[in-house]
Every structure is written in structure tokens, then in C-alpha cells.
Design a protein around this motif. Structure first.
Motif, PDB file in Angstrom:
ATOM      1  N   ASN A 235       0.855  -1.225  -0.057  1.00  7.74           N
ATOM      2  CA  ASN A 235       0.029  -0.129   0.096  1.00  7.74           C
ATOM      3  C   ASN A 235       0.834   1.378  -0.023  1.00  7.74           C
ATOM      4  O   ASN A 235       0.471   2.187  -0.634  1.00  7.74           O
ATOM      5  N   LEU A 236       1.908   1.082   0.663  1.00  2.00           N
ATOM      6  CA  LEU A 236       2.794   2.361   0.827  1.00  2.00           C
ATOM      7  C   LEU A 236       3.846   2.743  -0.367  1.00  2.00           C
ATOM      8  O   LEU A 236       4.214   3.823  -0.547  1.00  2.00           O
ATOM      9  N   ALA A 237       4.144   1.688  -1.053  1.00  2.00           N
ATOM     10  CA  ALA A 237       5.090   1.947  -2.280  1.00  2.00           C
ATOM     11  C   ALA A 237       4.804   2.814  -3.070  1.00  2.00           C
ATOM     12  O   ALA A 237       5.536   3.861  -3.325  1.00  2.00           O
ATOM     13  N   PRO A 238       3.406   2.951  -3.626  1.00  2.00           N
ATOM     14  CA  PRO A 238       3.271   4.161  -4.392  1.00  2.00           C
ATOM     15  C   PRO A 238       3.184   5.748  -3.690  1.00  2.00           C
ATOM     16  O   PRO A 238       3.637   6.607  -4.421  1.00  2.00           O
ATOM     17  N   ILE A 239       2.752   5.602  -2.569  1.00  5.46           N
ATOM     18  CA  ILE A 239       2.948   6.694  -1.780  1.00  5.46           C
ATOM     19  C   ILE A 239       4.341   7.470  -1.455  1.00  5.46           C
ATOM     20  O   ILE A 239       4.442   8.807  -1.497  1.00  5.46           O
ATOM     21  N   GLN A 240       5.084   6.468  -1.043  1.00  6.41           N
ATOM     22  CA  GLN A 240       6.387   6.970  -0.656  1.00  6.41           C
ATOM     23  C   GLN A 240       7.111   7.468  -1.635  1.00  6.41           C
ATOM     24  O   GLN A 240       7.932   8.286  -1.626  1.00  6.41           O
TER      25      GLN A 240
ATOM     26  N   ALA B 226      10.162  10.167   3.413  1.00  5.51           N
ATOM     27  CA  ALA B 226       9.542   8.641   3.205  1.00  5.51           C
ATOM     28  C   ALA B 226      10.119   7.540   4.170  1.00  5.51           C
ATOM     29  O   ALA B 226       9.292   6.577   4.525  1.00  5.51           O
ATOM     30  N   ALA B 227      11.489   7.804   4.326  1.00  5.05           N
ATOM     31  CA  ALA B 227      11.850   6.838   5.663  1.00  5.05           C
ATOM     32  C   ALA B 227      11.008   6.939   6.995  1.00  5.05           C
ATOM     33  O   ALA B 227      11.216   5.991   7.586  1.00  5.05           O
ATOM     34  N   ARG B 228      10.282   8.314   7.114  1.00  2.00           N
ATOM     35  CA  ARG B 228       9.505   8.243   8.464  1.00  2.00           C
ATOM     36  C   ARG B 228       8.246   7.413   8.298  1.00  2.00           C
ATOM     37  O   ARG B 228       7.694   7.117   9.483  1.00  2.00           O
ATOM     38  N   PHE B 229       7.913   6.912   7.172  1.00  2.00           N
ATOM     39  CA  PHE B 229       6.679   6.334   6.893  1.00  2.00           C
ATOM     40  C   PHE B 229       7.041   4.965   6.350  1.00  2.00           C
ATOM     41  O   PHE B 229       5.886   4.609   5.410  1.00  2.00           O
ATOM     42  N   ASP B 230       8.107   4.305   6.721  1.00  2.00           N
ATOM     43  CA  ASP B 230       8.158   2.851   6.399  1.00  2.00           C
ATOM     44  C   ASP B 230       7.228   1.667   6.958  1.00  2.00           C
ATOM     45  O   ASP B 230       6.824   1.943   8.035  1.00  2.00           O
ATOM     46  N   SER B 231       7.012   0.618   6.287  1.00  2.00           N
ATOM     47  CA  SER B 231       6.007  -0.426   7.005  1.00  2.00           C
ATOM     48  C   SER B 231       6.720  -0.835   8.239  1.00  2.00           C
ATOM     49  O   SER B 231       5.869  -0.812   9.081  1.00  2.00           O
ATOM     50  N   SER B 232       7.849  -0.920   8.637  1.00  2.00           N
ATOM     51  CA  SER B 232       8.354  -1.400   9.837  1.00  2.00           C
ATOM     52  C   SER B 232       8.017  -0.463  11.188  1.00  2.00           C
ATOM     53  O   SER B 232       7.825  -0.900  12.153  1.00  2.00           O
TER      54      SER B 232
ATOM     55  N   ARG C  95       1.412  22.535   1.676  1.00  2.00           N
ATOM     56  CA  ARG C  95       0.686  21.832   2.789  1.00  2.00           C
ATOM     57  C   ARG C  95      -0.695  20.998   2.325  1.00  2.00           C
ATOM     58  O   ARG C  95      -0.881  20.042   3.082  1.00  2.00           O
ATOM     59  N   ALA C  96      -1.083  21.657   1.338  1.00  2.00           N
ATOM     60  CA  ALA C  96      -2.416  20.744   0.769  1.00  2.00           C
ATOM     61  C   ALA C  96      -2.013  19.560   0.012  1.00  2.00           C
ATOM     62  O   ALA C  96      -2.499  18.351   0.524  1.00  2.00           O
ATOM     63  N   GLU C  97      -0.861  19.747  -0.503  1.00  2.00           N
ATOM     64  CA  GLU C  97      -0.489  18.359  -1.119  1.00  2.00           C
ATOM     65  C   GLU C  97       0.289  17.243  -0.120  1.00  2.00           C
ATOM     66  O   GLU C  97      -0.183  16.132  -0.002  1.00  2.00           O
ATOM     67  N   GLY C  98       0.779  17.699   1.077  1.00  2.00           N
ATOM     68  CA  GLY C  98       1.246  16.857   2.072  1.00  2.00           C
ATOM     69  C   GLY C  98       0.057  16.240   2.826  1.00  2.00           C
ATOM     70  O   GLY C  98       0.086  15.244   3.342  1.00  2.00           O
ATOM     71  N   ARG C  99      -1.031  17.196   3.012  1.00  2.00           N
ATOM     72  CA  ARG C  99      -2.178  16.646   3.605  1.00  2.00           C
ATOM     73  C   ARG C  99      -2.740  15.555   2.950  1.00  2.00           C
ATOM     74  O   ARG C  99      -3.260  14.538   3.727  1.00  2.00           O
ATOM     75  N   ALA C 100      -2.865  15.703   1.591  1.00  2.00           N
ATOM     76  CA  ALA C 100      -3.354  14.537   0.861  1.00  2.00           C
ATOM     77  C   ALA C 100      -2.662  13.403   0.953  1.00  2.00           C
ATOM     78  O   ALA C 100      -3.076  12.298   0.963  1.00  2.00           O
ATOM     79  N   ILE C 101      -1.207  13.652   0.783  1.00  2.00           N
ATOM     80  CA  ILE C 101      -0.552  12.502   0.757  1.00  2.00           C
ATOM     81  C   ILE C 101      -0.478  11.738   2.118  1.00  2.00           C
ATOM     82  O   ILE C 101      -0.651  10.552   2.474  1.00  2.00           O
ATOM     83  N   GLY C 102      -0.509  12.659   3.377  1.00  2.00           N
ATOM     84  CA  GLY C 102      -0.941  12.049   4.604  1.00  2.00           C
ATOM     85  C   GLY C 102      -2.143  11.095   4.747  1.00  2.00           C
ATOM     86  O   GLY C 102      -2.217  10.129   5.485  1.00  2.00           O
ATOM     87  N   GLU C 103      -3.209  11.900   4.221  1.00  2.00           N
ATOM     88  CA  GLU C 103      -4.400  10.990   4.145  1.00  2.00           C
ATOM     89  C   GLU C 103      -4.158   9.730   3.491  1.00  2.00           C
ATOM     90  O   GLU C 103      -5.019   8.755   3.867  1.00  2.00           O
TER      91      GLU C 103
END
Length: 621
Positions: free
Chosen positions: A444-449, A457-463, A560-568
Motif C-alpha cells: 500500500n505504501l510503495a506508490p505513496i512513498q 519517506a523513511a519516516r513512513f516505512d512499513s516497519s 501543505r495541501a499536497e502534504g495533507r493529501a499524501i498523509g491522508e
């Protein structure tokens, strides 16, 4: 008085307490037994809410898992041994010993000065608690004939239900208003009351037999169970399933099992009488109990992960969401007990309960990230209505079918296998959860990272994310919502650049100018402006600063809008992964429950005995 003959003894005379004791005495004895059982059941839930405070006070977070594991190892492994000892020496002496050891362990836990001491004293608590659980379920079989016993079996389900509701609440209340030490000290007054009831009213409740104690069987049972439970419960991040240590533990357990079976076949009075497995009712109810134990753990423990990480409720709210399960379990236990008492039929009550469990587990597989908390509660109510009839009535069916001389050993053995089912379920389902969660989350995370800078991206890895988002803030105070974290990181970056631009354009700060020139994300137009900054008057620099900051504000809003969308997207990916993992566990749990349901169809519908003088059912050859 009744006379019986046992292969382990000559003809002996035994008191039939179901006939000789008056109803008032039986009720008082039952109250004392239920208080003792409540102590043991409460201790499994009350400690959980105090653990964060305990770790903060005693340190040693690496031992936190052993606070539960130590208790579990001692209590599970000793249950069959206490059951047999209660047949030999009487329930009263074993129960008094168990409560005394449990209270000593509770006192020492409250006085523990470090985590190592706490783990050791928790093991002592479990050593005593095993006597409470093994004898508590056997004592009703001494006090009441099966035909009369059914009406009281629901009380035992109610005790476990009550403890699971009030345990976390009392634990939190005592920890917040007094200290975590009182989570253990609170056992002392309750235990003293239980001791008073038992000393004053409980007769010896012995089988009348005087066989030799099976020391070799007890030793080899411990050699079988303890390494097996250790192999299942040790942290697999430290010891993988294929590590030499885990494989060695399983090997020792297998060797212990071989010796245990050889010894039990020849023992005069075995800890676990193997001839009981020729009794079809005993064998079937024991296996069904194992499946129910594993199913119950999966339903409760892993649902909390879904509630916190998918629906975003707090840990406290997750606990209250499980209250409907407990209440419906109590209702199911009480109602089913009354049905069996009035009709004398128990088989189809068990079958009906198992069928409801299967249906409820299927309903749990339909959970989605959008399921409301109230719909989760409805699923819990359905599951509780199935578990309620299953647990106490299975015990009644088993006790109605086995010889009274083996009542303690048989009851403890069934309880042992049910607890073993919980341990195996926690290990197997836990490994399944980790595997499915890691695989799904990585996909799930691969295309988002790919949309994030490498450092982000390193702060949101699966581990990292498979540990969950939780609700609110993490232990360190850092917010755990990906959308908020990304927005905050973007805001921090723009605040840093705003500060540098202000110092460079307004103050002509050389350090700020050099830092901006080294920034690869700074537009070429602004870098060119930096080259002329020394030739511009103060008024021109101020105007340039206003223009640049206005451009920066617009860029920040867009980022911030783009970041919020990626965070969601990350939040949605995480919720989807947790939902899929938990529902996958329920799909596997369904098969366990289906096995239990199929086996329940083959339980013989034996008439509930009116007294212990009736002929025992034939053994299954």
C-alpha cells in the motif's frame, strides 16, 4: 455416603456432599469459591492498565512482556497438577494453599523494587492462581449433582465477564488516584474474605482415594509445557521461529511429552489420566475448549488493534467497546444454564452457542475502515451470546460424563487445554497478523512513498507504521497522524526558509545568504537576487522581502495541501492494512470455530445424573 472401586485403590467410602450438605452451606461455599475465582480472573485484566506507570517507575521496559508471560507460564503449567492433587488431598486444602500463595505473590508484587522482582513475583502469583482456577470449576461438581448443577454454571461465566469489565477500570482508578502498587494490594482484602468463607464453610471435598503422588508425571508435564509455552510467547523479533533456541525449546517439549505419556500409562494415579480420552464426551469437550480458547483470544485482543488503529478511538474507549461482549457473555451463560436446568438437555445448547460463534466471527470478517463503533459493539454482543453458553455448559457436559474420582483431574485438564488454546492462538494469530500487516502495508505504501522526499519517506516505512498510529499522541508526545506529521514537517521547512530569507534580505546576513545558496530547492530567480543583495538599499531589500514572503506563503499553502493529501493516503493505507490483517485472523478463527461446531454435533446427549450413585456412562473403546 457412597462406596466406589477404583483401579488406583481398593474399595473406599466417600462422602456425597451433594446429599449431606444443606442448601445454605452450599451457597456460602459457592460464594467463597467465586470470590477466589474472581481474584484470579481479575488479576489477568487489572494489571494491564497499570503497566505504563509500572514501566515508568521501575524502568526495565525490555521485561514488560514477562510481566504477563511469567504469570501465564506458572498458571497454565500447574493447572493439571493442582487438579490431581485436589482429587487426592481434597479441594479445600489445595484451594487454601493456592489463595495463600496468590496473596503472598500479590503482596510481593506491590512491594517490588525493580522489573526483575516483579516478573518473579508475578510467576509466584500465577503459581497460586492455578490452584484457584483448577479447583473452582471442580467444586460445584462436589456440591451439586449434574441435574442441579446446571443452574449455577452461569455464575462462573459471569465472574469472568465481571472481571474483564471492572478489571481495567479499577486498575486505572487505583493507578491514577493511589499508585500502581494498589493494583496488587487490592487482592489482599478480597483474598482474606475468600479465605474466611472457605475455612469456615468448605469441607475437605476429597475423592476418598489415597493413591501415590505422580511425581514423575508432574515433572515431565512441566518439562513439556514450560518450554512449549516459552517457545510460543518469546518475542519473535529477538528469537525467530527458526532460531536454534526456539527449535531447541520445541525439541525439549517434544521429548518431555514422550516421557510424560510413557509415565502416565504406568502411573498408579496419573496427573492426567489417559483413560479419560477414551471417554468421548471428555475428549470432544477438551478439543472444543481448545478451539474456544484460541477463538476468544483472537476476538478480543486483535479487535482492540482495529479499534485503536483504524477507528481511531483511545485505548480506554477500546476497552469500553468490549463491554457489550462481556455483558452478552454473562447473559448467554446465565440464560443457557437455566435452559439446561429446566430441560435437562445440554448438547443442542452447546451446538447453538458454537453456531452463533461461527456466525459472529463471519460478521467480524466484514469489518471495514468505515465501520462504526456501534456496529462493532453489535458484533461483540453476537459473539458474547455464543461464547456464553459454550464455556460453562461444555464444563457441565464433561463433568456429567467422567468418574467422580477423576473429577478434579478431568476439570483441570479441560481448563488447561482451554488456556493452552489461548496461548497457541496468541502466538499463531500474532504471527499471522504481523505477516499480513507487513505485506499489505508495504504494497500500500510503495506508490505513496514515491511521492515523498527520501528523508520524509523513511519516516513512513512499513516497519515503523505497523506498530500502529494509536490515537492522539505517541508515548514521546509526538503526534502520530501521518497527515499532521507531514504538514508539520512542511511547515517547519517553510518556517526555516522564511527565517533565512528574512535575515538575508533584511539584514544582509552572510551566513543566511550562504545557507540559501546551498539550498537546491530555492528558485534560481531568488538565488540571483541574493547575488545583488549587497548593492540594494534597505528600502529595496524590504520590498523584495515582502514579495518573496508572499510567494513563500502561497507555495507553503500549496505544499501543505499536497502534504495533507499524501498523509491522508498514508492513513488510509494503514487503516486498510490493519483492517485486512484483523479480518484475515477472523477468517482463520472461523475454521477453528467450525471444527468446534462439527465436534459438538458428536457429543453424546447423556442424561444429567440426579446423584453420584448412578452408573457412569460407558467408556468409548
Amino acid at each position: 455416603m457412597t462406596t466406589t472401586t477404583s483401579p488406583a485403590s481398593t474399595t473406599v467410602t466417600r462422602i456425597d456432599y451433594a446429599v449431606t450438605l444443606d442448601q445454605r452451606s452450599k451457597v456460602l461455599i459457592l460464594i467463597g469459591v467465586l470470590l477466589g475465582l474472581f481474584l484470579s480472573a481479575l488479576d489477568q485484566t487489572i494489571v494491564s492498565t497499570a503497566l505504563p506507570r509500572i514501566v515508568a517507575d521501575l524502568k526495565g521496559i525490555e521485561l514488560i512482556g514477562w510481566v504477563s508471560t511469567g504469570y501465564l507460564l506458572a498458571s497454565t503449567s500447574m493447572v493439571p497438577i493442582y487438579g490431581k492433587l485436589s482429587d487426592i488431598y481434597g479441594r479445600k486444602y489445595v484451594l487454601l494453599f493456592g489463595i495463600a500463595v496468590f496473596l503472598l505473590g500479590s503482596l510481593l508484587c506491590g512491594l517490588a523494587g525493580d522489573m526483575t522482582q516483579l516478573v518473579f513475583y508475578r510467576g509466584l502469583q500465577g503459581f497460586g492462581a492455578a490452584a484457584l482456577t483448577s479447583t473452582a470449576f471442580a467444586i460445584p461438581a462436589d456440591l451439586f449433582a449434574p441435574a442441579e448443577r446446571a443452574r449455577y454454571m452461569g455464575l462462573f461465566g459471569a465472574v469472568f465477564g465481571l472481571s474483564s469489565v471492572v478489571g481495567p477500570f479499577i486498575g486505572g482508578l487505583l493507578t491514577d488516584n493511589l499508585s500502581w502498587h494498589w493494583v496488587f494490594f487490592v487482592n489482599l482484602p478480597l483474598g482474606v474474605v475468600a479465605l474466611g468463607f472457605i475455612i469456615a464453610k468448605l469441607p475437605r471435598l476429597h475423592s476418598g482415594l489415597k493413591p501415590a503422588i505422580d511425581y514423575a508425571g508432574a515433572a515431565t508435564l512441566l518439562l513439556t509445557v514450560i518450554p512449549f509455552l516459552l517457545a510460543l510467547t518469546l518475542d519473535k523479533n529477538d528469537f525467530s521461529w527458526t532460531s536454534p533456541f526456539i527449535i531447541s525449546l520445541f525439541a525439549v517439549s517434544a521429548i518431555g511429552l514422550i516421557f510424560f505419556l510413557l509415565i502416565e500409562r504406568r502411573a498408579e494415579s496419573p496427573i492426567l489420566p489417559l483413560h479419560l480420552f477414551r471417554n468421548r464426551t471428555f475428549t470432544l469437550t477438551t478439543i472444543i475448549g481448545f478451539t474456544v480458547g484460541a477463538t476468544l483470544f483472537a476476538a478480543i485482543f486483535f479487535l482492540s488493534l482495529y479499534l485503536v488503529n483504524v477507528l481511531g478511538v483511545s485505548a480506554t474507549a477500546a476497552g469500553t467497546t468490549l463491554i457489550p461482549l462481556t455483558l452478552s457473555l454473562v447473559v448467554g451463560a446465565m440464560v443457557s444454564s437455566q435452559i439446561v436446568q429446566r430441560t435437562g438437555r445440554y448438547k443442542w445448547v452447546i451446538v447453538g452457542g458454537m453456531a452463533i460463534i461461527v456466525a459472529a466471527l463471519w460478521w467480524l470478517t466484514t469489518l471495514t475502515p468505515d465501520t462504526s463503533v456501534w456496529m462493532v459493539r453489535l458484533r461483540m454482543i453476537a459473539l458474547g451470546l455464543g461464547l456464553g453458553p459454550s464455556m460453562p455448559i461444555l464444563n457441565l457436559a464433561m463433568q456429567n460424563a467422567v468418574p467422580r474420582t477423576d473429577m478434579g483431574a478431568a476439570t483441570a485438564s479441560r481448563q488447561f487445554f482451554q488456556q493452552l488454546g489461548q496461548v497457541v492462538g496468541s502466538a499463531v494469530f500474532g504471527a499471522l497478523l504481523t505477516g499480513v500487516l507487513t505485506t499489505t502495508l508495504t504494497a500500500n505504501l510503495a506508490p505513496i512513498q514515491a511521492q515523498l522526499p527520501p528523508e520524509m519517506a523513511a519516516r513512513f516505512d512499513s516497519s515503523t507504521l505497523r506498530n500502529g498510529m494509536g490515537a492522539g499522541e505517541g508515548a514521546s508526545g509526538e503526534t502520530v497522524d501521518p497527515a499532521v506529521r507531514i504538514e508539520q514537517a512542511i511547515a517547519d521547512q517553510f518556517a526555516s526558509r522564511r527565517d533565512l530569507l528574512t535575515r538575508a534580505l533584511r539584514d544582509a546576513d552572510p551566513a543566511a545568504i550562504e545557507a540559501l545558496r546551498a539550498d537546491p530547492q530555492l528558485p534560481d530567480q531568488q538565488k540571483a537576487m541574493l547575488d545583488m543583495i549587497g548593492n540594494l538599499p534597505a528600502a529595496a531589500r524590504a520590498q523584495a522581502l515582502d514579495r518573496v514572503l508572499a510567494q513563500l506563503d502561497r507555495a507553503e499553502q500549496k505544499a501543505r495541501a499536497e502534504g495533507r493529501a499524501i498523509g491522508e493516503q498514508i492513513s488510509a493505507a494503514l487503516k486498510d492494512a490493519f483492517t485486512k490483517s484483523v479480518t484475515t485472523i477472523y477468517w482463520y478463527a472461523i475454521w477453528l470455530a467450525v471444527i468446534g461446531l462439527a465436534l459438538a454435533l458428536f457429543i453424546p446427549e447423556l442424561p444429567l445424573k440426579q446423584n453420584y450413585g448412578e452408573d457412569l456412562p460407558p467408556l468409548m473403546e
